[in-house]
Design an enzyme around this catalytic site. Structure first.
Site, PDB file in Angstrom:
ATOM      1  N   ASP A  43       0.820  -1.212   0.000  1.00  0.00           N
ATOM      2  CA  ASP A  43       0.000   0.000   0.000  1.00  0.00           C
ATOM      3  C   ASP A  43       0.855   1.265   0.000  1.00  0.00           C
ATOM      4  O   ASP A  43       2.066   1.228   0.239  1.00  0.00           O
ATOM      5  CB  ASP A  43      -0.901   0.020   1.240  1.00  0.00           C
ATOM      6  CG  ASP A  43      -2.050  -0.968   1.137  1.00  0.00           C
ATOM      7  OD1 ASP A  43      -2.310  -1.466   0.033  1.00  0.00           O
ATOM      8  OD2 ASP A  43      -2.687  -1.237   2.173  1.00  0.00           O
ATOM      9  N   LYS A  65      -4.060   2.770  -2.272  1.00  0.00           N
ATOM     10  CA  LYS A  65      -4.906   2.698  -1.080  1.00  0.00           C
ATOM     11  C   LYS A  65      -4.461   3.660   0.018  1.00  0.00           C
ATOM     12  O   LYS A  65      -3.809   3.302   0.973  1.00  0.00           O
ATOM     13  CB  LYS A  65      -4.963   1.280  -0.500  1.00  0.00           C
ATOM     14  CG  LYS A  65      -5.488   0.239  -1.452  1.00  0.00           C
ATOM     15  CD  LYS A  65      -6.935   0.477  -1.853  1.00  0.00           C
ATOM     16  CE  LYS A  65      -7.893   0.219  -0.723  1.00  0.00           C
ATOM     17  NZ  LYS A  65      -9.298   0.440  -1.119  1.00  0.00           N
ATOM     18  N   MET A 178      -8.313   8.855   9.370  1.00  0.00           N
ATOM     19  CA  MET A 178      -8.864   9.338   8.092  1.00  0.00           C
ATOM     20  C   MET A 178      -9.936  10.405   8.315  1.00  0.00           C
ATOM     21  O   MET A 178     -10.974  10.416   7.657  1.00  0.00           O
ATOM     22  CB  MET A 178      -9.445   8.159   7.284  1.00  0.00           C
ATOM     23  CG  MET A 178      -8.437   7.062   7.002  1.00  0.00           C
ATOM     24  SD  MET A 178      -9.176   5.537   6.353  1.00  0.00           S
ATOM     25  CE  MET A 178      -9.996   4.892   7.823  1.00  0.00           C
TER      26      MET A 178
END
Length: 261
Positions: A43, A65, A178
């Site tokens: 990733d 990602k 996030m």
């Protein structure tokens, strides 16, 4: 003479948590898996120094990602993972943090199982615990926090998680992953609960050379993050445990003075 008995490697998949960013924070077991990989799918948040542990012949495939960078959809990654396993042998799926903390690791395991491919999981240090810890912020501490919540800042539909509304009513430490682009909305949730002076830390690129830290309270953290030019990837830590960070002491002293006036 052609060798008609060429060995075909048995397909298998190992999900490896690479930790929060510093290459030294991967587990020894994770390194051992990389050393016997035929393929590594990694990733965006994985430190590429870790690829040096894989054999020279191993195929290394970047699959993106991260927030704002979805080079490959999850379905595409699932298919790639299985395809490489069936054709090459041992696939190491190298994921930032821990595969099962907002890493969609189980979805990958489930897809592999549908092809009867053996799998193994090697946990990693989740940024939700490791990054605050590296800043001397414990997610739990006697007298300040008896539990911690790890919450996504944004659901798949783009909205804030309903769990944040519940979390704002507790004394738990709240770690939001996030969620930087939702920081203003998140602070409003806590303001409505009258928690304007609750300590907050925002940590960018924790454990790496690009690490930045903003420390404040619910009322001030948005402005501080803007002033410090904090960008993604970053996590948010909300709770009294943030008051243990050395940078919080001047803030505490300021409000103590204000309270006395």
């Amino acid at each position: 003479m052609i060798d008609t008995k060429k060995t075909v490697k048995e397909p298998r998949i190992t999900l490896v948590g690479a930790g929060p960013g510093d290459a030294d924070l991967i587990t020894i077991k994770g390194i051992k898996a990389l050393k016997i990989a035929d393929v590594v799918l990694y990733d965006a948040l994985v430190n590429e120094e870790l690829l040096e542990f894989a054999p020279e012949h191993a195929t290394k495939v970047y699959v993106g990602k991260r927030s704002g960078d979805h080079s490959f959809s999850q379905d595409a990654i699932n298919k790639l993972m299985v395809d490489y396993a069936l054709n090459y042998g041992h696939v190491v799926r190298l994921k930032g943090g821990d595969p099962f903390v907002f890493g969609r690791g189980y979805e990958e395991l489930d897809h592999a199982a549908s092809y009867s491919i053996p799998t193994e999981v090697i946990p990693g240090i989740s940024s939700s615990i490791g990054v605050p810890g590296l800043q001397n912020i414990p997610v739990t501490h006697r007298g300040l926090s008896e539990s911690f919540w790890v919450i996504t800042g944004t659901k798949t539909d783009g909205k804030i998680s309903n769990d944040l509304y519940e979390a704002a009513r507790t004394r738990a430490t709240i770690v939001v992953l996030m969620g930087l682009h939702k920081l203003a909305e998140i602070t409003e949730i806590f303001k409505k609960e009258g928690r304007n002076r609750l300590p907050v830390a925002v940590i960018q690129s924790g454990s790496t050379e690009n690490e930045k830290v903003a420390i404040g309270i619910i009322d001030t953290i948005v402005k501080i993050v803007e002033e410090k030019k904090i960008t993604s990837p970053a996590l948010i830590v909300i709770g009294e445990v943030v008051s243990l960070h050395p940078m919080f002491q001047p803030i505490r002293e300021f409000y103590d003075i204000v309270a006395q006036e």
